[in-house]
Design a protein around this motif. Structure first.
Motif, PDB file in Angstrom:
ATOM      1  N   VAL A   1      -2.755  -0.938  -7.797  1.00  0.00           N
ATOM      2  CA  VAL A   1      -2.947  -1.518  -9.128  1.00  0.00           C
ATOM      3  C   VAL A   1      -2.610  -0.506 -10.217  1.00  0.00           C
ATOM      4  O   VAL A   1      -3.045   0.649 -10.146  1.00  0.00           O
ATOM      5  CB  VAL A   1      -4.423  -1.948  -9.319  1.00  0.00           C
ATOM      6  CG1 VAL A   1      -4.603  -2.666 -10.657  1.00  0.00           C
ATOM      7  CG2 VAL A   1      -4.887  -2.819  -8.171  1.00  0.00           C
ATOM      8  N   PHE A   2      -1.845  -0.929 -11.203  1.00  0.00           N
ATOM      9  CA  PHE A   2      -1.538  -0.092 -12.366  1.00  0.00           C
ATOM     10  C   PHE A   2      -1.905  -0.847 -13.635  1.00  0.00           C
ATOM     11  O   PHE A   2      -1.421  -1.954 -13.871  1.00  0.00           O
ATOM     12  CB  PHE A   2      -0.034   0.216 -12.441  1.00  0.00           C
ATOM     13  CG  PHE A   2       0.490   1.032 -11.298  1.00  0.00           C
ATOM     14  CD1 PHE A   2       0.641   2.407 -11.420  1.00  0.00           C
ATOM     15  CD2 PHE A   2       0.856   0.425 -10.103  1.00  0.00           C
ATOM     16  CE1 PHE A   2       1.146   3.164 -10.361  1.00  0.00           C
ATOM     17  CE2 PHE A   2       1.357   1.168  -9.048  1.00  0.00           C
ATOM     18  CZ  PHE A   2       1.500   2.542  -9.171  1.00  0.00           C
ATOM     19  N   TRP A   3      -2.744  -0.269 -14.453  1.00  0.00           N
ATOM     20  CA  TRP A   3      -2.999  -0.810 -15.790  1.00  0.00           C
ATOM     21  C   TRP A   3      -2.247   0.053 -16.800  1.00  0.00           C
ATOM     22  O   TRP A   3      -2.225   1.283 -16.685  1.00  0.00           O
ATOM     23  CB  TRP A   3      -4.492  -0.748 -16.143  1.00  0.00           C
ATOM     24  CG  TRP A   3      -5.321  -1.841 -15.544  1.00  0.00           C
ATOM     25  CD1 TRP A   3      -6.046  -1.782 -14.396  1.00  0.00           C
ATOM     26  CD2 TRP A   3      -5.531  -3.155 -16.090  1.00  0.00           C
ATOM     27  NE1 TRP A   3      -6.695  -2.975 -14.176  1.00  0.00           N
ATOM     28  CE2 TRP A   3      -6.399  -3.836 -15.208  1.00  0.00           C
ATOM     29  CE3 TRP A   3      -5.077  -3.827 -17.227  1.00  0.00           C
ATOM     30  CZ2 TRP A   3      -6.818  -5.155 -15.431  1.00  0.00           C
ATOM     31  CZ3 TRP A   3      -5.488  -5.125 -17.456  1.00  0.00           C
ATOM     32  CH2 TRP A   3      -6.349  -5.781 -16.555  1.00  0.00           C
ATOM     33  N   GLU A   4      -1.653  -0.576 -17.788  1.00  0.00           N
ATOM     34  CA  GLU A   4      -1.171   0.163 -18.957  1.00  0.00           C
ATOM     35  C   GLU A   4      -2.103  -0.224 -20.082  1.00  0.00           C
ATOM     36  O   GLU A   4      -2.018  -1.340 -20.598  1.00  0.00           O
ATOM     37  CB  GLU A   4       0.238  -0.285 -19.335  1.00  0.00           C
ATOM     38  CG  GLU A   4       1.330   0.286 -18.494  1.00  0.00           C
ATOM     39  CD  GLU A   4       2.655  -0.383 -18.848  1.00  0.00           C
ATOM     40  OE1 GLU A   4       3.046  -0.307 -20.024  1.00  0.00           O
ATOM     41  OE2 GLU A   4       3.232  -1.006 -17.958  1.00  0.00           O
ATOM     42  N   GLY A   5      -3.011   0.682 -20.423  1.00  0.00           N
ATOM     43  CA  GLY A   5      -4.029   0.321 -21.393  1.00  0.00           C
ATOM     44  C   GLY A   5      -4.911  -0.773 -20.804  1.00  0.00           C
ATOM     45  O   GLY A   5      -5.111  -0.852 -19.593  1.00  0.00           O
ATOM     46  N   GLU A   6      -5.434  -1.620 -21.666  1.00  0.00           N
ATOM     47  CA  GLU A   6      -6.369  -2.651 -21.222  1.00  0.00           C
ATOM     48  C   GLU A   6      -5.688  -4.008 -21.071  1.00  0.00           C
ATOM     49  O   GLU A   6      -6.293  -4.952 -20.599  1.00  0.00           O
ATOM     50  CB  GLU A   6      -7.493  -2.796 -22.269  1.00  0.00           C
ATOM     51  CG  GLU A   6      -8.493  -1.659 -22.257  1.00  0.00           C
ATOM     52  CD  GLU A   6      -9.630  -1.903 -21.275  1.00  0.00           C
ATOM     53  OE1 GLU A   6     -10.201  -3.002 -21.317  1.00  0.00           O
ATOM     54  OE2 GLU A   6      -9.910  -1.009 -20.469  1.00  0.00           O
ATOM     55  N   ASP A   7      -4.429  -4.102 -21.505  1.00  0.00           N
ATOM     56  CA  ASP A   7      -3.878  -5.447 -21.604  1.00  0.00           C
ATOM     57  C   ASP A   7      -2.539  -5.634 -20.887  1.00  0.00           C
ATOM     58  O   ASP A   7      -1.868  -6.620 -21.104  1.00  0.00           O
ATOM     59  CB  ASP A   7      -3.750  -5.867 -23.080  1.00  0.00           C
ATOM     60  CG  ASP A   7      -2.702  -5.037 -23.803  1.00  0.00           C
ATOM     61  OD1 ASP A   7      -2.294  -3.994 -23.248  1.00  0.00           O
ATOM     62  OD2 ASP A   7      -2.297  -5.443 -24.901  1.00  0.00           O
ATOM     63  N   ALA A   8      -2.148  -4.703 -20.046  1.00  0.00           N
ATOM     64  CA  ALA A   8      -0.931  -4.915 -19.253  1.00  0.00           C
ATOM     65  C   ALA A   8      -1.184  -4.437 -17.837  1.00  0.00           C
ATOM     66  O   ALA A   8      -1.665  -3.323 -17.615  1.00  0.00           O
ATOM     67  CB  ALA A   8       0.247  -4.167 -19.868  1.00  0.00           C
ATOM     68  N   LEU A   9      -0.866  -5.289 -16.886  1.00  0.00           N
ATOM     69  CA  LEU A   9      -1.263  -5.054 -15.498  1.00  0.00           C
ATOM     70  C   LEU A   9      -0.079  -5.272 -14.554  1.00  0.00           C
ATOM     71  O   LEU A   9       0.639  -6.258 -14.663  1.00  0.00           O
ATOM     72  CB  LEU A   9      -2.389  -6.046 -15.156  1.00  0.00           C
ATOM     73  CG  LEU A   9      -2.876  -6.119 -13.718  1.00  0.00           C
ATOM     74  CD1 LEU A   9      -3.535  -4.818 -13.296  1.00  0.00           C
ATOM     75  CD2 LEU A   9      -3.863  -7.282 -13.568  1.00  0.00           C
ATOM     76  N   THR A  10       0.099  -4.320 -13.634  1.00  0.00           N
ATOM     77  CA  THR A  10       1.066  -4.492 -12.549  1.00  0.00           C
ATOM     78  C   THR A  10       0.319  -4.352 -11.231  1.00  0.00           C
ATOM     79  O   THR A  10      -0.407  -3.375 -11.026  1.00  0.00           O
ATOM     80  CB  THR A  10       2.184  -3.436 -12.623  1.00  0.00           C
ATOM     81  OG1 THR A  10       2.822  -3.544 -13.893  1.00  0.00           O
ATOM     82  CG2 THR A  10       3.207  -3.653 -11.518  1.00  0.00           C
TER      83      THR A  10
ATOM     84  N   ALA B   1       0.829  -1.209   0.000  1.00  0.00           N
ATOM     85  CA  ALA B   1       0.000   0.000   0.000  1.00  0.00           C
ATOM     86  C   ALA B   1       0.858   1.251   0.000  1.00  0.00           C
ATOM     87  O   ALA B   1       0.351   2.352   0.218  1.00  0.00           O
ATOM     88  CB  ALA B   1      -0.909   0.007   1.220  1.00  0.00           C
ATOM     89  N   GLU B   2       2.161   1.102  -0.221  1.00  0.00           N
ATOM     90  CA  GLU B   2       3.057   2.247  -0.061  1.00  0.00           C
ATOM     91  C   GLU B   2       3.733   2.644  -1.357  1.00  0.00           C
ATOM     92  O   GLU B   2       4.689   3.414  -1.373  1.00  0.00           O
ATOM     93  CB  GLU B   2       4.079   1.907   1.038  1.00  0.00           C
ATOM     94  CG  GLU B   2       3.359   1.644   2.360  1.00  0.00           C
ATOM     95  CD  GLU B   2       4.237   1.045   3.439  1.00  0.00           C
ATOM     96  OE1 GLU B   2       5.400   0.722   3.165  1.00  0.00           O
ATOM     97  OE2 GLU B   2       3.724   0.889   4.568  1.00  0.00           O
TER      98      GLU B   2
ATOM     99  N   ARG C   1      -5.636   2.254  -5.291  1.00  0.00           N
ATOM    100  CA  ARG C   1      -5.167   1.610  -4.067  1.00  0.00           C
ATOM    101  C   ARG C   1      -6.365   1.160  -3.253  1.00  0.00           C
ATOM    102  O   ARG C   1      -7.304   1.924  -3.063  1.00  0.00           O
ATOM    103  CB  ARG C   1      -4.324   2.584  -3.241  1.00  0.00           C
ATOM    104  CG  ARG C   1      -3.802   1.985  -1.928  1.00  0.00           C
ATOM    105  CD  ARG C   1      -2.764   2.879  -1.291  1.00  0.00           C
ATOM    106  NE  ARG C   1      -1.587   2.947  -2.158  1.00  0.00           N
ATOM    107  CZ  ARG C   1      -0.699   3.923  -2.145  1.00  0.00           C
ATOM    108  NH1 ARG C   1      -0.827   4.933  -1.307  1.00  0.00           N
ATOM    109  NH2 ARG C   1       0.328   3.907  -2.962  1.00  0.00           N
ATOM    110  N   LEU C   2      -6.300  -0.089  -2.814  1.00  0.00           N
ATOM    111  CA  LEU C   2      -7.329  -0.593  -1.893  1.00  0.00           C
ATOM    112  C   LEU C   2      -6.627  -1.148  -0.662  1.00  0.00           C
ATOM    113  O   LEU C   2      -5.840  -2.088  -0.758  1.00  0.00           O
ATOM    114  CB  LEU C   2      -8.171  -1.692  -2.552  1.00  0.00           C
ATOM    115  CG  LEU C   2      -9.157  -2.422  -1.631  1.00  0.00           C
ATOM    116  CD1 LEU C   2     -10.188  -1.484  -1.027  1.00  0.00           C
ATOM    117  CD2 LEU C   2      -9.859  -3.562  -2.369  1.00  0.00           C
ATOM    118  N   VAL C   3      -6.891  -0.515   0.467  1.00  0.00           N
ATOM    119  CA  VAL C   3      -6.432  -1.042   1.758  1.00  0.00           C
ATOM    120  C   VAL C   3      -7.687  -1.447   2.513  1.00  0.00           C
ATOM    121  O   VAL C   3      -8.541  -0.606   2.786  1.00  0.00           O
ATOM    122  CB  VAL C   3      -5.672   0.034   2.571  1.00  0.00           C
ATOM    123  CG1 VAL C   3      -5.194  -0.543   3.900  1.00  0.00           C
ATOM    124  CG2 VAL C   3      -4.504   0.597   1.772  1.00  0.00           C
ATOM    125  N   LEU C   4      -7.822  -2.729   2.814  1.00  0.00           N
ATOM    126  CA  LEU C   4      -9.026  -3.152   3.534  1.00  0.00           C
ATOM    127  C   LEU C   4      -9.014  -2.539   4.928  1.00  0.00           C
ATOM    128  O   LEU C   4      -7.966  -2.429   5.557  1.00  0.00           O
ATOM    129  CB  LEU C   4      -9.081  -4.682   3.673  1.00  0.00           C
ATOM    130  CG  LEU C   4      -9.172  -5.517   2.403  1.00  0.00           C
ATOM    131  CD1 LEU C   4      -9.630  -6.928   2.763  1.00  0.00           C
ATOM    132  CD2 LEU C   4     -10.107  -4.915   1.376  1.00  0.00           C
TER     133      LEU C   4
END
Lengths: 771, 168
Positions: free
Chosen positions: A230-239, A60-61, A300-303
């Motif tokens: 969460v980071f998306w680059e466009g619709e098809d790449a995810l970090t 979360a940082e 960012r999601l921190v429960l």
């Protein structure tokens, strides 16, 4: 979990039983057992300076531009459907970007459940995730609110109007028992074990005990909240920066759910703020990733702590029957262990509380069988020593009860029933020194000072008692663990795999291991982990990670030897030697037979004109765990005081004596053992997730109302070990993460009995149960 | 008004709802201060406010206006480690490291409270001016900082060592 699985595992075991051991992994002991340098040494954890300075970066940082923040909204009912849903006020609140509900959530498949036949499946639940209006348990996520700031998201979440049509949920354990189901298998073991006629033996036994034991819902409560960025680059790449103990499997599952190519997703988790089984793949990661894709912004999601309780399952409650029959000399003639725990059909994790009882004692007859109760609840999951932590409470309380009834010292009774081979399968133990663990522990603890008569020792209002218990946790090495070694011309090495560091000391211990394996000083080795872009390691679970990763490094080192022998060629002192005739030692390759034939890595690489050599390999199949009976063993001693006035219990001394093979790093291992034992104090005395059986709602979803041990509850704990290497496992080591908690519950309960004469068969042992 | 954080003046947040914890972590990227419950139950967010330990999750950022906040990032003098930080490593007073910054911040303030003679629940004689240093006093005074990895023994040993060296 089927008959087919039982048949397959059974046949593999049979075949392996016939096979000569030298054909198998572990057939010849790991040579490093004899010539280790860094392994076995006291070494402070390498990530310590980062952690104490607050510089270790958790999920979360991670910093991001245009970061958005999410909040979850949970169902207050256990079963029914949403009949009215008004999101307009929330959507028009300041800063709100998205209100995700079952109407707006993209249609996705649920993840495949954790499975013993497919180690890449890691779902804890296969219920639909925000796909329809149905409510299936109390706490289920019904909406996700995303805004520019956390405060805006939290406020907007309070503006949702949701109406529900309630249906009668199944939330009462006793009612649901009548409809329980009986699985064919538990993890890789057959569920039903029946040897001889145990009920008849019990009825005819000279001495017997036969009682029910109950344990409550419990939650992991890692101090770091579940969180991801969460980071998306466009619709098809995810970090995804996630707090997870299953990096590579999560990446594979998420790729499937979101339709991504495997090289277009990356899950990073270099530091995890405690896991204990709870930091797996749950709904929140999937919801956050879906929301981030919809809004085209980092998220960012921190429960909240409450959300963790609502949607991350904990340890199932159990009701266990343990019955033991013994002849006049105390030899067990019947051992019966069975009962009920919760496991919804949409969950994946059986609470296998009888597994330990299959390997602890010799007995003339056995009857072991578990039943699963279905409730409408957040699916339970594995929590530190799943099964064994609470199964050992029941079994080891029963043994203590039998010892008291027979007037035998409880250690003596246990040793009279110590098995020579695995009591059920007949497989030989790979290494087993429980007797020594008992003897050494009893001497250090001063067991001889125990009064066998309950209530005989007093100090003012305090009654003082001693108790002990033993436990067993199976060795596991996961198949498919891979590692990469990059050896550089300057003689340094980088070893990498996607392993998880949740505080167990993995990064430190595997650096020590790699240094020894490659014949390098600690300072010349870097061990990289925590990133799905690295060769895939299995999840950190079942106390298996150290052996699994070690097995992968062994395989990679063997491949490296082949590569280096080839590169060395004919102008090397090694010329003519084959891969099997050399080893990695003193910063290079050397002949096993003739120490003078040696060439440094730098020399081999320089002559070959190479800057570096890289090899990647997968560990051998873990067949050793099917051929041999391989278990870590604990013996726990406890001394405590119980107030005659208030029933308050204070634990004054706790000692753990362990038989777990080679101890790789005494400092980090001690911390693992103590950590398990302290969680065991919580299990014994204070921890209970309060579940309202009328509403199916968890009533104490906070660290203020769920009581884990605090500093004043924790005495000085002593830890010791036999340290005898296991000839069948990498480095001679077996798992230590879960054996620490195993046996503590019973040791405390037995000490309470010794102090007061009161036998408490229901955890936690709170004050009211002693008044 | 402004807040001084580790000696540097920073602006207060515009939104009055922002806790000191969220301001440090999300606004200033000082993520050494941790979040474990957001309700004052775990101690992971402990920072020093004018030298006193506070739970930054229960402190609004605006309450720190005009005051000095010290976080784990600002505890040590210079680039080295604070003696408590070094002692935590030496005694393995952590595993996952998540509660650690809060434990260390709480410990530094707690040692000052001890030195100032502030009594605790386990202090036998409330009237005495000097509090006798003991592991029991440390345990009681650190009980607001939860650790789930079970590093309690190491934490107490680390604090005891630093306290003893200070006194010597």
């Amino acid at each position: 979990m089927s008959k087919v699985q039982n048949a397959i595992v059974g046949s593999v075991r049979t075949v392996l039983g016939w096979m000569p051991s030298q054909w198998l992994p572990g057939g010849t002991p790991d040579p490093l057992i004899e010539r280790r340098a860094a392994i076995g040494r006291q070494a402070s954890r390498l990530d310590g300076p980062l952690k104490v300075a607050g510089k270790a970066r958790f999920a979360a940082e991670v910093i991001a531009d245009r970061l958005s923040y999410a909040t979850l909204v949970h169902s207050p009912i256990a079963r029914g459907r949403i009949t009215q849903l008004d999101t307009s006020a929330a959507e028009s609140a300041p800063g709100v970007i998205l209100v995700l509900t079952h109407r707006t959530m993209p249609r996705i498949e649920s993840p495949a459940l954790i499975s013993m036949s497919d180690f890449s499946a890691v779902g804890n639940s296969d219920l639909p995730i925000l796909q329809d209006a149905e409510i299936r348990y109390n706490g289920q996520v019904v909406a996700v609110v995303v805004a520019d700031t956390q405060e805006q998201a939290d406020h907007a979440a309070s503006l949702l109007t949701i109406a529900y049509a309630r249906e009668e949920p199944a939330t009462r354990f006793d009612d649901a028992k009548a409809k329980s189901r009986t699985p064919d298998s538990l993890l890789i073991e057959r569920n039903h074990v029946s040897v001889g006629k145990a009920e008849r033996e019990l009825a005819q036994a000279a001495h017997r005990v036969d009682n029910l034991y109950r344990t409550p819902w419990q939650n992991h409560n890692a101090i770091e909240l579940h969180a991801l960025t969460v980071f998306w680059e466009g619709e098809d790449a995810l970090t995804v920066h996630d707090a997870t103990q299953m990096i590579a499997p999560s990446a594979a599952v998420l790729a499937k759910i979101f339709g991504l190519k495997k090289d277009r997703i990356r899950v990073l988790s270099p530091f995890v703020g405690g896991g204990f089984g709870g930091k797996g793949l749950w709904d929140h990661q999937i919801l956050a990733i879906a929301a981030a894709r919809l809004i085209g912004r980092p998220l960012r999601l921190v429960l909240s702590r409450e959300s963790v309780y609502r949607i991350i399952g904990g340890r199932s409650p159990t009701e266990q029957r343990v019955a033991i029959g013994a002849d006049a000399e105390g030899r067990f003639t019947a051992l019966i262990h069975g009962g009920h725990s919760v496991m919804p059909t949409y969950g994946a994790c059986p609470e296998a509380y009888t597994l330990g009882s299959r390997s602890l004692y010799r007995a003339k007859s056995f009857e072991i069988l578990q039943h699963h109760v279905e409730l409408d609840v957040v699916p339970n999951t594995f929590m530190r020593a799943p099964g064994e932590a609470i199964g050992s409470f029941a079994m080891e309380s029963a043994v203590d009860e039998l010892a008291h009834r027979m007037g035998i010292d409880p250690i003596e009774l246990r040793l009279r029933n110590e098995p020579e081979r695995h009591p059920i399968s007949g497989a030989p133990f790979s290494q087993h020194a429980r007797r020594q663990a008992f003897t050494d522990g009893a001497e250090r603890f001063g067991w001889g000072r125990r009064q066998s008569e309950p209530g005989a020792r007093c100090d003012g209002e305090w009654r003082i008692g001693m108790g002990c218990a033993t436990g067993s946790f199976p060795y596991a090495r996961m198949p498919g663990a891979a590692a990469r070694i990059t050896l550089r011309r300057d003689g340094s090495a980088v070893v990498a795999c996607s392993a998880q560091e949740m505080g167990m000391g993995t990064s430190t211990v595997q650096t020590q291991h790699a240094a020894d394996r490659l014949g390098l000083p600690l300072s010349d080795v870097i061990f990289e982990l925590g990133d799905s872009a690295l060769p895939a390691a299995p999840m950190a679970g079942g106390s298996s990670q150290t052996a699994s990763v070690a097995g992968a490094i062994i395989a990679a080192a063997e491949k490296l030897i082949g590569e280096l022998v080839r590169l060395a060629g004919n102008d090397s002192p090694l010329a003519g030697l084959r891969a099997g005739e050399v080893r990695l030692v003193d910063g290079g390759v050397g002949s096993i037979e003739d120490a003078k034939r040696h060439e440094a890595y730098s020399s081999i690489l320089a002559r070959a004109g190479r800057e570096e050599v890289t090899v990647t390999a997968t560990g051998s199949p873990p067949l050793e765990m099917l051929k041999y009976a391989m278990h870590s063993t604990s013996v726990v001693f406890c001394e405590l005081r119980v107030s005659d006035v208030t029933g308050e219990i204070r634990v004054d001394r706790l000692l753990g004596s362990f038989d777990c093979g080679t101890i790789l790093n005494p400092q980090t291992a001690t911390s693992q053992f103590k950590g398990g034992m302290i969680m065991g104090l919580g299990l014994a005395l204070t921890e209970e997730t309060l579940f309202d059986e009328r509403s199916g709602r968890i009533m104490n979803p906070s660290l203020a109302d769920y009581h884990i041990p605090v500093h004043l509850d924790v005495p000085e704990i002593e830890v010791m070990w036999t340290g005898i290497p296991d000839p069948r496992s990498p480095l001679g080591a077996r798992g230590i993460g879960e054996i620490g908690i195993t046996g503590v519950g019973a040791a405390v309960a037995n000490a309470v009995f010794n102090a007061t004469g009161k036998r408490v068969r229901e955890l936690p042992i709170t004050l009211d149960k002693l008044l | 008004m402004a807040i001084r954080v580790n000696g540097t003046e920073v602006a207060s947040p515009d939104d009055a709802r922002v806790s000191l914890l969220d301001h440090l972590r999300e606004g200033l990227h000082l993520t050494g201060t941790k979040v474990g419950c957001n309700q004052g139950a775990c101690g992971a967010c402990t920072v020093l406010l004018d030298g006193q330990r506070v739970l930054s999750c229960l402190t609004l950022a605006v309450q720190a206006d005009g005051r000095e906040v010290t976080t784990i990032e600002g505890l040590a003098e210079g680039d080295g480690l604070h003696p408590l930080q070094g002692a935590f490593i030496e005694h393995d007073g952590f595993q996952c490291g998540y509660c650690t910054p809060g434990q260390i911040c709480a410990a530094s303030a707690m040692l000052r409270e001890l030195a100032e003679g502030v009594p605790s629940y386990v202090t036998a004689d409330l009237a005495q001016e000097r509090i006798l240093l003991s592991r029991e006093e440390i345990r009681e005074r650190m009980s607001g900082n939860l650790c789930r990895c079970g590093a309690h023994n190491g934490i107490v040993d680390a604090i005891f060592q630093v306290a003893t060296e200070k006194a010597a």
